[in-house]
Design a protein around this motif. Structure first.
Motif, PDB file in Angstrom:
ATOM      1  N   GLU A   1       0.828  -1.209   0.000  1.00 39.62           N
ATOM      2  CA  GLU A   1       0.000   0.000   0.000  1.00 39.62           C
ATOM      3  C   GLU A   1       0.860   1.255   0.000  1.00 39.62           C
ATOM      4  OE1 GLU A   1      -3.237   2.237   2.954  1.00 39.62           O
ATOM      5  OE2 GLU A   1      -2.629   0.165   3.337  1.00 39.62           O
ATOM      6  N   ALA A   2       1.947   1.232   0.775  1.00 40.77           N
ATOM      7  CA  ALA A   2       2.833   2.397   0.849  1.00 40.77           C
ATOM      8  C   ALA A   2       3.548   2.653  -0.465  1.00 40.77           C
ATOM      9  CB  ALA A   2       3.849   2.203   1.966  1.00 40.77           C
ATOM     10  N   ALA A   3       3.713   1.600  -1.286  1.00 42.75           N
ATOM     11  CA  ALA A   3       4.451   1.736  -2.552  1.00 42.75           C
ATOM     12  C   ALA A   3       3.584   2.275  -3.680  1.00 42.75           C
ATOM     13  CB  ALA A   3       5.038   0.391  -2.951  1.00 42.75           C
ATOM     14  N   LEU A   4       2.292   2.411  -3.445  1.00 45.85           N
ATOM     15  CA  LEU A   4       1.371   2.872  -4.490  1.00 45.85           C
ATOM     16  C   LEU A   4       0.922   4.300  -4.230  1.00 45.85           C
ATOM     17  CD1 LEU A   4      -0.914  -0.312  -4.792  1.00 45.85           C
ATOM     18  CD2 LEU A   4       1.057   0.310  -6.212  1.00 45.85           C
ATOM     19  N   SER A   5       0.843   5.084  -5.296  1.00 47.20           N
ATOM     20  CA  SER A   5       0.277   6.418  -5.196  1.00 47.20           C
ATOM     21  C   SER A   5      -1.242   6.325  -5.241  1.00 47.20           C
ATOM     22  CB  SER A   5       0.786   7.288  -6.347  1.00 47.20           C
ATOM     23  OG  SER A   5       0.228   6.835  -7.581  1.00 47.20           O
ATOM     24  N   GLU A   6      -1.924   7.443  -5.072  1.00 49.76           N
ATOM     25  CA  GLU A   6      -3.387   7.442  -5.119  1.00 49.76           C
ATOM     26  C   GLU A   6      -3.903   6.977  -6.479  1.00 49.76           C
ATOM     27  OE1 GLU A   6      -4.989  11.190  -4.036  1.00 49.76           O
ATOM     28  OE2 GLU A   6      -4.390  11.046  -1.921  1.00 49.76           O
ATOM     29  N   ASP A   7      -3.105   7.177  -7.520  1.00 53.03           N
ATOM     30  CA  ASP A   7      -3.505   6.772  -8.872  1.00 53.03           C
ATOM     31  C   ASP A   7      -3.089   5.335  -9.193  1.00 53.03           C
ATOM     32  OD1 ASP A   7      -4.535   9.318  -9.282  1.00 53.03           O
ATOM     33  OD2 ASP A   7      -2.604  10.080 -10.014  1.00 53.03           O
TER      34      ASP A   7
ATOM     35  N   ASP B   1      -4.721   3.866  17.422  1.00 50.72           N
ATOM     36  CA  ASP B   1      -4.152   3.007  16.385  1.00 50.72           C
ATOM     37  C   ASP B   1      -3.158   2.048  17.045  1.00 50.72           C
ATOM     38  OD1 ASP B   1      -2.962   1.817  14.197  1.00 50.72           O
ATOM     39  OD2 ASP B   1      -2.791   3.668  13.047  1.00 50.72           O
ATOM     40  N   LYS B   2      -3.496   0.777  17.102  1.00 47.70           N
ATOM     41  CA  LYS B   2      -2.694  -0.200  17.824  1.00 47.70           C
ATOM     42  C   LYS B   2      -1.590  -0.818  16.965  1.00 47.70           C
ATOM     43  CE  LYS B   2      -5.158   0.571  21.390  1.00 47.70           C
ATOM     44  NZ  LYS B   2      -4.593   1.463  22.450  1.00 47.70           N
ATOM     45  N   ARG B   3      -1.458  -0.417  15.729  1.00 48.35           N
ATOM     46  CA  ARG B   3      -0.403  -0.961  14.875  1.00 48.35           C
ATOM     47  C   ARG B   3       0.958  -0.373  15.260  1.00 48.35           C
ATOM     48  NH1 ARG B   3      -2.296   0.725   9.083  1.00 48.35           N
ATOM     49  NH2 ARG B   3      -2.649   2.640  10.295  1.00 48.35           N
ATOM     50  N   SER B   4       1.997  -1.174  15.109  1.00 49.41           N
ATOM     51  CA  SER B   4       3.349  -0.679  15.359  1.00 49.41           C
ATOM     52  C   SER B   4       3.755   0.285  14.254  1.00 49.41           C
ATOM     53  CB  SER B   4       4.345  -1.843  15.414  1.00 49.41           C
ATOM     54  OG  SER B   4       4.066  -2.697  16.496  1.00 49.41           O
TER      55      SER B   4
ATOM     56  N   SER C   1       1.892  -3.815  11.465  1.00 48.90           N
ATOM     57  CA  SER C   1       2.558  -2.506  11.481  1.00 48.90           C
ATOM     58  C   SER C   1       2.078  -1.678  10.295  1.00 48.90           C
ATOM     59  CB  SER C   1       4.080  -2.666  11.405  1.00 48.90           C
ATOM     60  OG  SER C   1       4.468  -3.187  10.143  1.00 48.90           O
ATOM     61  N   SER C   2       2.315  -0.396  10.375  1.00 47.76           N
ATOM     62  CA  SER C   2       1.986   0.494   9.262  1.00 47.76           C
ATOM     63  C   SER C   2       3.232   1.258   8.862  1.00 47.76           C
ATOM     64  CB  SER C   2       0.882   1.478   9.657  1.00 47.76           C
ATOM     65  OG  SER C   2       1.343   2.377  10.652  1.00 47.76           O
ATOM     66  N   VAL C   3       3.400   1.460   7.564  1.00 47.92           N
ATOM     67  CA  VAL C   3       4.513   2.269   7.082  1.00 47.92           C
ATOM     68  C   VAL C   3       4.109   3.728   7.214  1.00 47.92           C
ATOM     69  CG1 VAL C   3       5.981   2.844   5.126  1.00 47.92           C
ATOM     70  CG2 VAL C   3       5.262   0.476   5.496  1.00 47.92           C
ATOM     71  N   SER C   4       4.793   4.431   8.084  1.00 46.60           N
ATOM     72  CA  SER C   4       4.390   5.800   8.409  1.00 46.60           C
ATOM     73  C   SER C   4       5.278   6.816   7.707  1.00 46.60           C
ATOM     74  CB  SER C   4       4.460   6.015   9.929  1.00 46.60           C
ATOM     75  OG  SER C   4       3.591   5.139  10.601  1.00 46.60           O
TER      76      SER C   4
END
Length: 682
Positions: free
Chosen positions: A418-424, A577-580, A640-643
């Motif tokens: 998800e982090a590697a994709l832009s909105e488009d 948000d409980k994700r690391s 985890s989430s890429v922040s």
């Protein structure tokens, strides 16, 4: 008459040929004979003890140390067999040569003889001796005045009927090298030359040598230093070609263009590399490689090297490999990579020639966001606030059509993809590493002292655990770095929004000031400098340690060789948000690059390589085994989430001023929010 002239010409040509052959060194003639191996890459499984004590004959035969210790049962005695063994191209043991009372430190092959340096029982000086491969006769050639108490020769080679070796020399060591850097230190070595024909030994007049290497045509190359820096030279009176390559342990020149294969100890990655003497940039040919002195030899298009490095096994035994250079080195226009100093790791080069330049944050931002055409790719972490700007401002070349990239992303954790994709839906970057802060602990020992860790642990419970550890007899057996721990908490708040004016932050800040204040040092964060390695080396006696984002997931996997009793848990959540919080190291391609063919070829090769050889926790599938400790890490990383965060340095000082008692909490929040508002309005 014509026949007579013809015969004279033929005789003259034959004589000229014989003269040319006789003027060449025997080794150079043999080198022209060459050989061809069946495989591009080969591991010599039969060689049990080699380090850098080996050489390669003209037909590809490997001559390596074959020293075996045999223990006599019930007597406690040790019988040592000292020898050299010969191994064919397919790795089969073909012959053994007994050294008797001699022992070796280096070996060099020439003309059916092995020339060795080392010693002999009862002798206190370094010796030069030889073995005749046909008769197996040992001949002592020269006893030097170099004491074995100072060390033995580190590497040797044959060139022009002379044996060259480099060794610690007390006289040279007494001299002060005028050049020192963070990556190069002179070790008191000197180069000696033993003339095989005359039996004479002399010390070469070379400024502060570090290592010697052989060349493709049987010559010698020396890497050394003087007041101007480090340099390569091909002899005492040869030109000095300056090249800052740090501490090179072993190398060999492999072409007339001065290409050389080398192993160093200055790079972030431990790799086997290829470069050109005097030019910047290099090609990383093989990953996870570290060679000792004399650990690289070259013959007929193949590099033979001894790898002494294995990140997951501290008891790793060195292994000899053979690599066909043309199968791993890509002929490409140099890829220009830029990175901020913040990036702690670098992607593997996959054989492509690259030149990485480290820039300050300001220099990096100016170059990348302005789409300067003088770079091809950038390497950075999502921890750097400008990483999000690359995506949002479209300063990237989309990778959707690059072979192997989408298949690679499909294997990654969903949050990474998800982090590697832009909105488009454009693939704006290639993620190469995901790093998450975790706590590592000794489950049995912590239970003994009433310390409980778990995935739902609160920040208050973590501090209570640290307080229990501080009051126990194990008060020096844990680590919890206050600065880095608070960094993680602050990043959690910034992920939740763009303001600190929340009940959650106020509660956290007040508790931290009272019971976890790393500014006033009224906190239970002991052993600030106990590293993860320290923890694992004595894990039976250590309680727990904090593994920050500066420690990659590859390093967190180190205990996989013996994970008994070790568990991992996430850091406490201080928001809903409980994700690391995860940070991702990635590559983005400059859309204005004039070298896209090479760059996209590299991106494809890297995606393919990482799909098969990823040393990090990045993929959804656990390939490291069903082990409690590994399962813990995978659960943490999967959740985890890429922040993409604003740099915590923007508001950090306001928070620390509050901890120090210099401002009130309201003043802290007001000033921090003012800075954030100004930042987001730009």
């Amino acid at each position: 008459m014509k026949k007579l002239i013809s015969n004279i010409l033929i005789f003259a040509l034959m004589s000229l040929s014989l003269c040319l052959l006789s003027s060449c060194s025997d080794e150079s003639v043999e080198e022209e004979m060459g050989f061809e191996a069946e495989s591009d890459f080969f591991q010599y499984d039969e060689i049990e003890w080699v380090f850098g004590r080996f050489d390669v004959g003209s037909d590809g035969t490997v001559y390596a140390e074959n020293t075996v210790k045999e223990y006599v049962e019930n007597e406690g005695n040790i019988t040592v067999y000292r020898g050299v063994a010969a191994y064919s191209l397919d790795g089969e043991l073909t012959e053994k040569y007994d050294l008797g009372d001699y022992f070796m430190s280096t070996v060099a092959y020439c003309n059916r003889k092995l020339y060795l340096t080392g010693g002999k029982d009862g002798s206190y000086n370094c010796l030069v001796f030889s073995i005749d491969l046909d008769t197996k006769e040992i001949t002592e050639l020269y006893e030097t005045d170099l004491s074995t108490s100072d060390g033995y020769p580190l590497c040797s080679l044959i060139s022009n009927d002379s044996l060259y070796f480099i060794v610690f020399d007390p006289v040279s060591a007494a001299e002060v090298c005028p050049y020192e850097s963070n990556t190069f230190q002179y070790s008191g070595l000197a180069v000696y030359c033993y003339d095989i024909k005359t039996g004479e030994l002399k010390k070469l007049n070379i400024d502060f040598p570090a290592v010697i290497g052989g060349t493709y045509d049987g010559g010698i190359c020396i890497y050394a230093a003087d007041e101007k820096g480090t340099y390569f030279t091909f002899g005492e009176n040869s030109e000095k070609i300056y090249s800052d390559m740090g501490n090179i342990r072993s190398f060999a020149v492999v072409s007339s263009k001065n290409d050389y294969v080398f192993s160093g100890i200055s790079s972030v990655n431990h790799t086997l590399n290829k470069a050109v003497i005097g030019e910047s940039g290099c090609s990383e040919l093989r990953p996870d490689v570290m060679c000792s002195y004399n650990g690289i030899k070259y013959k007929s298009g193949y590099t033979f090297y001894v790898n002494t490095y294995n990140v997951n096994d501290p008891n790793y035994t060195p292994v000899l490999y053979r690599m066909k250079n043309s199968a791993y080195a890509v002929e490409n226009k140099t890829i220009r990579a830029v990175s901020p100093t913040f990036a702690y790791d670098e992607p593997f080069g996959c054989g492509y020639k690259m030149n990485l330049t480290k820039l300050t944050d300001e220099e990096f931002a100016l170059k990348v966001l302005s789409q300067s055409p003088d770079y091809d790719i950038c390497v950075l972490s999502t921890r750097l606030n400008m990483s999000e700007n690359i995506r949002d401002k479209g300063t990237f070349y989309p990778l959707n059509e690059v072979e192997d990239v989408e298949e690679y992303l499909d294997k990654c954790f969903p949050s990474v993809k998800e982090a590697a994709l832009s909105e488009d839906g454009e693939i704006w970057m290639l993620p190469i590493e995901l790093d998450v802060d975790v706590l590592m602990y000794n489950e049995v020992l912590c239970e003994k002292y009433g310390i409980e860790f778990g995935k739902d642990m609160s920040f208050e419970q973590l501090i209570e655990n640290a307080e229990k550890a501080a009051k126990s007899e194990k008060s020096n057996c844990y680590a919890l770095q206050g600065y880095l721990l608070n960094t993680n908490m602050l990043l959690q708040f910034m992920r939740a929004g763009s303001s600190f004016d929340t009940d959650e932050f106020r509660s956290f800040a007040e508790f931290s000031k009272e019971r976890a204040n790393y500014i006033t040092e009224e906190y239970p964060f002991a052993n600030l400098f106990m590293s993860q390695d320290d923890f694992f080396e004595d894990k039976e006696n250590h309680l727990f340690t904090f593994s920050s984002f500066q420690t990659t997931s590859e390093m967190q996997l180190i205990p996989i060789s013996d994970p008994t009793g070790i568990r991992a848990c996430p850091l406490p959540s201080v928001t809903e948000d409980k994700r690391s919080v995860g940070s991702c190291l990635f590559i983005s391609v400059n859309p204005t690059s004039d070298n896209l063919d090479s760059v996209l070829g590299y991106i494809s090769a890297l995606a393919e390589y990482l799909t098969d050889n990823n040393p990090n926790i990045l993929f959804s599938e656990n390939k490291f085994g069903d082990i409690p400790y590994i399962n813990d890490l995978y659960e943490i990383y999967a959740n985890s989430s890429v922040s993409f965060n604003v740099s915590y340095e923007l508001y950090r000082q306001d928070y620390e001023n509050y901890l120090a008692g210099e401002v009130t909490l309201d003043e802290c929040i007001k000033e921090a929010d003012r800075k954030l508002a100004a930042y987001f309005n730009e």
